[in-house]
Design a protein around this motif. Structure first.
Motif, mmCIF file in Angstrom:
data_model
loop_
_atom_site.group_PDB
_atom_site.id
_atom_site.type_symbol
_atom_site.label_atom_id
_atom_site.label_comp_id
_atom_site.label_asym_id
_atom_site.label_seq_id
_atom_site.Cartn_x
_atom_site.Cartn_y
_atom_site.Cartn_z
ATOM 1 N N LEU A 27 0.838 -1.221 0.113
ATOM 2 C CA LEU A 27 0.149 0.010 -0.181
ATOM 3 C C LEU A 27 0.885 1.099 0.068
ATOM 4 C CD1 LEU A 27 -2.600 -1.148 2.530
ATOM 5 C CD2 LEU A 27 -2.945 -0.839 0.125
ATOM 6 N N ARG A 28 0.421 2.426 -0.791
ATOM 7 C CA ARG A 28 1.081 3.568 -0.728
ATOM 8 C C ARG A 28 0.069 4.500 -0.342
ATOM 9 N NH1 ARG A 28 3.075 4.965 -6.202
ATOM 10 N NH2 ARG A 28 1.283 6.374 -6.359
ATOM 11 N N CYS A 29 0.544 5.347 0.722
ATOM 12 C CA CYS A 29 -0.452 6.409 0.913
ATOM 13 C C CYS A 29 0.356 7.250 2.154
ATOM 14 C CB CYS A 29 -1.731 5.818 1.414
ATOM 15 S SG CYS A 29 -1.585 4.850 3.238
ATOM 16 N N ARG A 30 -0.255 8.575 2.429
ATOM 17 C CA ARG A 30 0.375 9.202 3.396
ATOM 18 C C ARG A 30 -0.794 10.077 3.983
ATOM 19 N NH1 ARG A 30 4.950 11.290 5.620
ATOM 20 N NH2 ARG A 30 4.823 13.481 6.186
ATOM 21 N N SER A 31 -0.781 10.272 5.027
ATOM 22 C CA SER A 31 -1.797 11.423 5.887
ATOM 23 C C SER A 31 -1.005 11.697 7.238
ATOM 24 C CB SER A 31 -3.296 10.362 6.156
ATOM 25 O OG SER A 31 -3.077 9.416 6.805
ATOM 26 N N CYS A 38 -4.595 7.050 5.823
ATOM 27 C CA CYS A 38 -3.418 6.313 5.897
ATOM 28 C C CYS A 38 -3.155 5.707 7.244
ATOM 29 C CB CYS A 38 -2.265 6.897 5.195
ATOM 30 S SG CYS A 38 -0.949 5.716 4.869
ATOM 31 N N GLY A 39 -3.796 6.224 8.336
ATOM 32 C CA GLY A 39 -3.202 5.829 9.609
ATOM 33 C C GLY A 39 -3.662 4.628 10.170
ATOM 34 N N ARG A 77 -0.101 7.876 19.119
ATOM 35 C CA ARG A 77 -1.486 7.877 19.098
ATOM 36 C C ARG A 77 -2.217 8.076 17.730
ATOM 37 N NH1 ARG A 77 -1.324 11.842 23.477
ATOM 38 N NH2 ARG A 77 -2.753 12.793 22.313
ATOM 39 N N THR A 78 -3.216 7.369 17.304
ATOM 40 C CA THR A 78 -3.908 7.827 16.137
ATOM 41 C C THR A 78 -4.520 9.215 16.091
ATOM 42 O OG1 THR A 78 -6.008 6.721 16.896
ATOM 43 C CG2 THR A 78 -4.256 5.433 15.669
ATOM 44 N N ASP A 79 -4.882 9.787 17.169
ATOM 45 C CA ASP A 79 -5.801 10.878 17.358
ATOM 46 C C ASP A 79 -4.577 12.122 17.334
ATOM 47 O OD1 ASP A 79 -4.918 10.486 19.896
ATOM 48 O OD2 ASP A 79 -6.727 11.084 20.893
ATOM 49 N N ASP A 80 -3.198 11.844 17.480
ATOM 50 C CA ASP A 80 -2.298 13.098 17.428
ATOM 51 C C ASP A 80 -2.188 13.710 16.265
ATOM 52 O OD1 ASP A 80 -0.067 14.566 17.860
ATOM 53 O OD2 ASP A 80 1.236 12.828 18.960
ATOM 54 N N TYR A 81 -2.499 15.074 16.351
ATOM 55 C CA TYR A 81 -2.556 15.588 14.784
ATOM 56 C C TYR A 81 -1.350 15.866 14.309
ATOM 57 C CZ TYR A 81 -2.933 19.527 11.827
ATOM 58 O OH TYR A 81 -2.867 20.281 10.546
ATOM 59 N N GLY A 82 -0.212 15.805 15.072
ATOM 60 C CA GLY A 82 1.265 15.964 14.655
ATOM 61 C C GLY A 82 1.644 14.901 14.093
ATOM 62 N N ALA A 83 1.086 13.662 14.305
ATOM 63 C CA ALA A 83 1.576 12.304 13.663
ATOM 64 C C ALA A 83 1.583 12.016 11.959
ATOM 65 C CB ALA A 83 1.234 11.022 14.664
ATOM 66 N N ALA A 84 2.394 11.758 11.329
ATOM 67 C CA ALA A 84 2.028 11.298 9.989
ATOM 68 C C ALA A 84 2.320 10.099 9.846
ATOM 69 C CB ALA A 84 2.976 12.321 9.030
ATOM 70 N N THR A 85 1.448 9.308 9.013
ATOM 71 C CA THR A 85 1.669 7.992 8.910
ATOM 72 C C THR A 85 1.916 7.841 7.070
ATOM 73 O OG1 THR A 85 0.245 7.316 10.651
ATOM 74 C CG2 THR A 85 0.550 5.623 8.893
ATOM 75 N N GLN A 86 2.812 6.832 6.821
ATOM 76 C CA GLN A 86 3.414 6.793 5.482
ATOM 77 C C GLN A 86 3.423 5.285 5.159
ATOM 78 O OE1 GLN A 86 6.219 9.221 3.911
ATOM 79 N NE2 GLN A 86 6.533 7.932 1.941
ATOM 80 N N ARG A 87 2.655 4.467 4.308
ATOM 81 C CA ARG A 87 2.948 3.291 3.920
ATOM 82 C C ARG A 87 3.502 3.198 2.478
ATOM 83 N NH1 ARG A 87 -0.813 0.177 7.390
ATOM 84 N NH2 ARG A 87 -2.019 2.063 8.398
ATOM 85 N N MET A 88 4.452 2.400 2.230
ATOM 86 C CA MET A 88 5.209 2.487 1.055
ATOM 87 C C MET A 88 5.878 1.165 0.894
ATOM 88 S SD MET A 88 8.351 4.121 2.920
ATOM 89 C CE MET A 88 7.428 4.535 4.369
ATOM 90 N N CYS A 89 6.548 0.825 -0.565
ATOM 91 C CA CYS A 89 7.289 -0.019 -0.877
ATOM 92 C C CYS A 89 8.916 0.327 -0.674
ATOM 93 C CB CYS A 89 7.079 -0.374 -2.295
ATOM 94 S SG CYS A 89 8.460 -1.744 -3.065
ATOM 95 N N LEU A 90 9.475 -0.507 -0.018
ATOM 96 C CA LEU A 90 11.016 -0.285 0.047
ATOM 97 C C LEU A 90 11.825 -0.679 -1.080
ATOM 98 C CD1 LEU A 90 11.261 -1.485 3.814
ATOM 99 C CD2 LEU A 90 10.825 0.859 3.070
ATOM 100 N N GLN A 91 12.641 0.152 -1.353
ATOM 101 C CA GLN A 91 13.717 -0.228 -2.513
ATOM 102 C C GLN A 91 14.295 -1.550 -2.486
ATOM 103 O OE1 GLN A 91 15.965 3.252 -3.591
ATOM 104 N NE2 GLN A 91 13.929 4.452 -4.219
ATOM 105 N N ARG A 92 14.581 -1.584 -1.032
ATOM 106 C CA ARG A 92 15.413 -2.760 -0.738
ATOM 107 C C ARG A 92 15.302 -3.392 0.552
ATOM 108 N NH1 ARG A 92 18.771 1.425 -1.869
ATOM 109 N NH2 ARG A 92 19.733 2.193 -0.205
ATOM 110 N N PRO A 93 15.396 -4.512 0.990
ATOM 111 C CA PRO A 93 14.979 -5.096 2.206
ATOM 112 C C PRO A 93 16.007 -4.488 3.225
ATOM 113 C CG PRO A 93 15.889 -6.692 0.961
ATOM 114 C CD PRO A 93 15.903 -5.604 0.142
ATOM 115 N N PRO A 94 15.620 -4.746 4.720
ATOM 116 C CA PRO A 94 16.728 -4.411 5.524
ATOM 117 C C PRO A 94 17.666 -5.500 5.525
ATOM 118 C CG PRO A 94 14.404 -4.967 6.531
ATOM 119 C CD PRO A 94 14.431 -5.237 5.161
ATOM 120 N N ASN A 95 18.983 -4.972 6.057
ATOM 121 C CA ASN A 95 20.231 -5.431 5.956
ATOM 122 C C ASN A 95 20.101 -6.975 6.164
ATOM 123 O OD1 ASN A 95 21.396 -3.311 4.532
ATOM 124 N ND2 ASN A 95 22.463 -2.662 6.315
#
Length: 146
Positions: A27-31, A38-39, A77-95
């Protein structure tokens, strides 16, 4: 049960699992805060995310998806106005190729990030094709025995 039925059953399971591995998506989104969708908790069925504006299913060649939460310190917290959530595809896996959630640095900011490996794994619900492949293999075996 004869050997050809067992061979066909195993081959069918292998082919379905490999085909599923080639089609990994994220999923790719940001809110931010309550703006956007997206949260957490993710409120949509991951099989139909295009129904909501700003939520996209994208092919992910690496097979690794991510979820990033930024903008707050301490407990998120999901109700925190300052928190941004982003879902994405990673270009490469973790090491270390480990699925996990942890605090890390991203673009010179401290964020909370989760890494996962699998089709649409960065949604709230993980979908797998194994039950479908098991069902098909069972049907093949039953028809071969008749």
């Amino acid at each position: 049960m004869n050997y050809s039925a067992v061979t066909l059953l195993l081959l069918g399971i292998f082919v379905l699992r490999e085909a599923n591995g080639l089609q990994k998506r994220c999923l790719r989104c940001r809110s931010r805060g309550e703006l956007g969708s997206c949260g957490d908790p993710f409120p949509f069925n991951v099989t139909e995310p295009e129904a909501e504006m700003g939520i996209h299913v994208v092919a992910c060649p690496s097979g690794w998806c991510g979820k990033l939460i930024e903008g707050t310190t301490g407990a998120f917290r999901t109700d925190d106005y300052g928190a941004a959530t982003q879902r994405m595809c990673l270009q490469r896996p973790p090491n270390d190729y480990e699925e996990r959630c942890a605090y890390t640095m991203w673009n010179h900011k401290k964020v909370y990030m989760c890494f996962c490996n699998g089709d649409l794994c960065n949604s709230a619900i993980k979908i797998t094709a194994f039950p479908l492949s098991l069902f098909i293999a069972t049907l093949v075996t039953i028809f071969n025995l008749l």
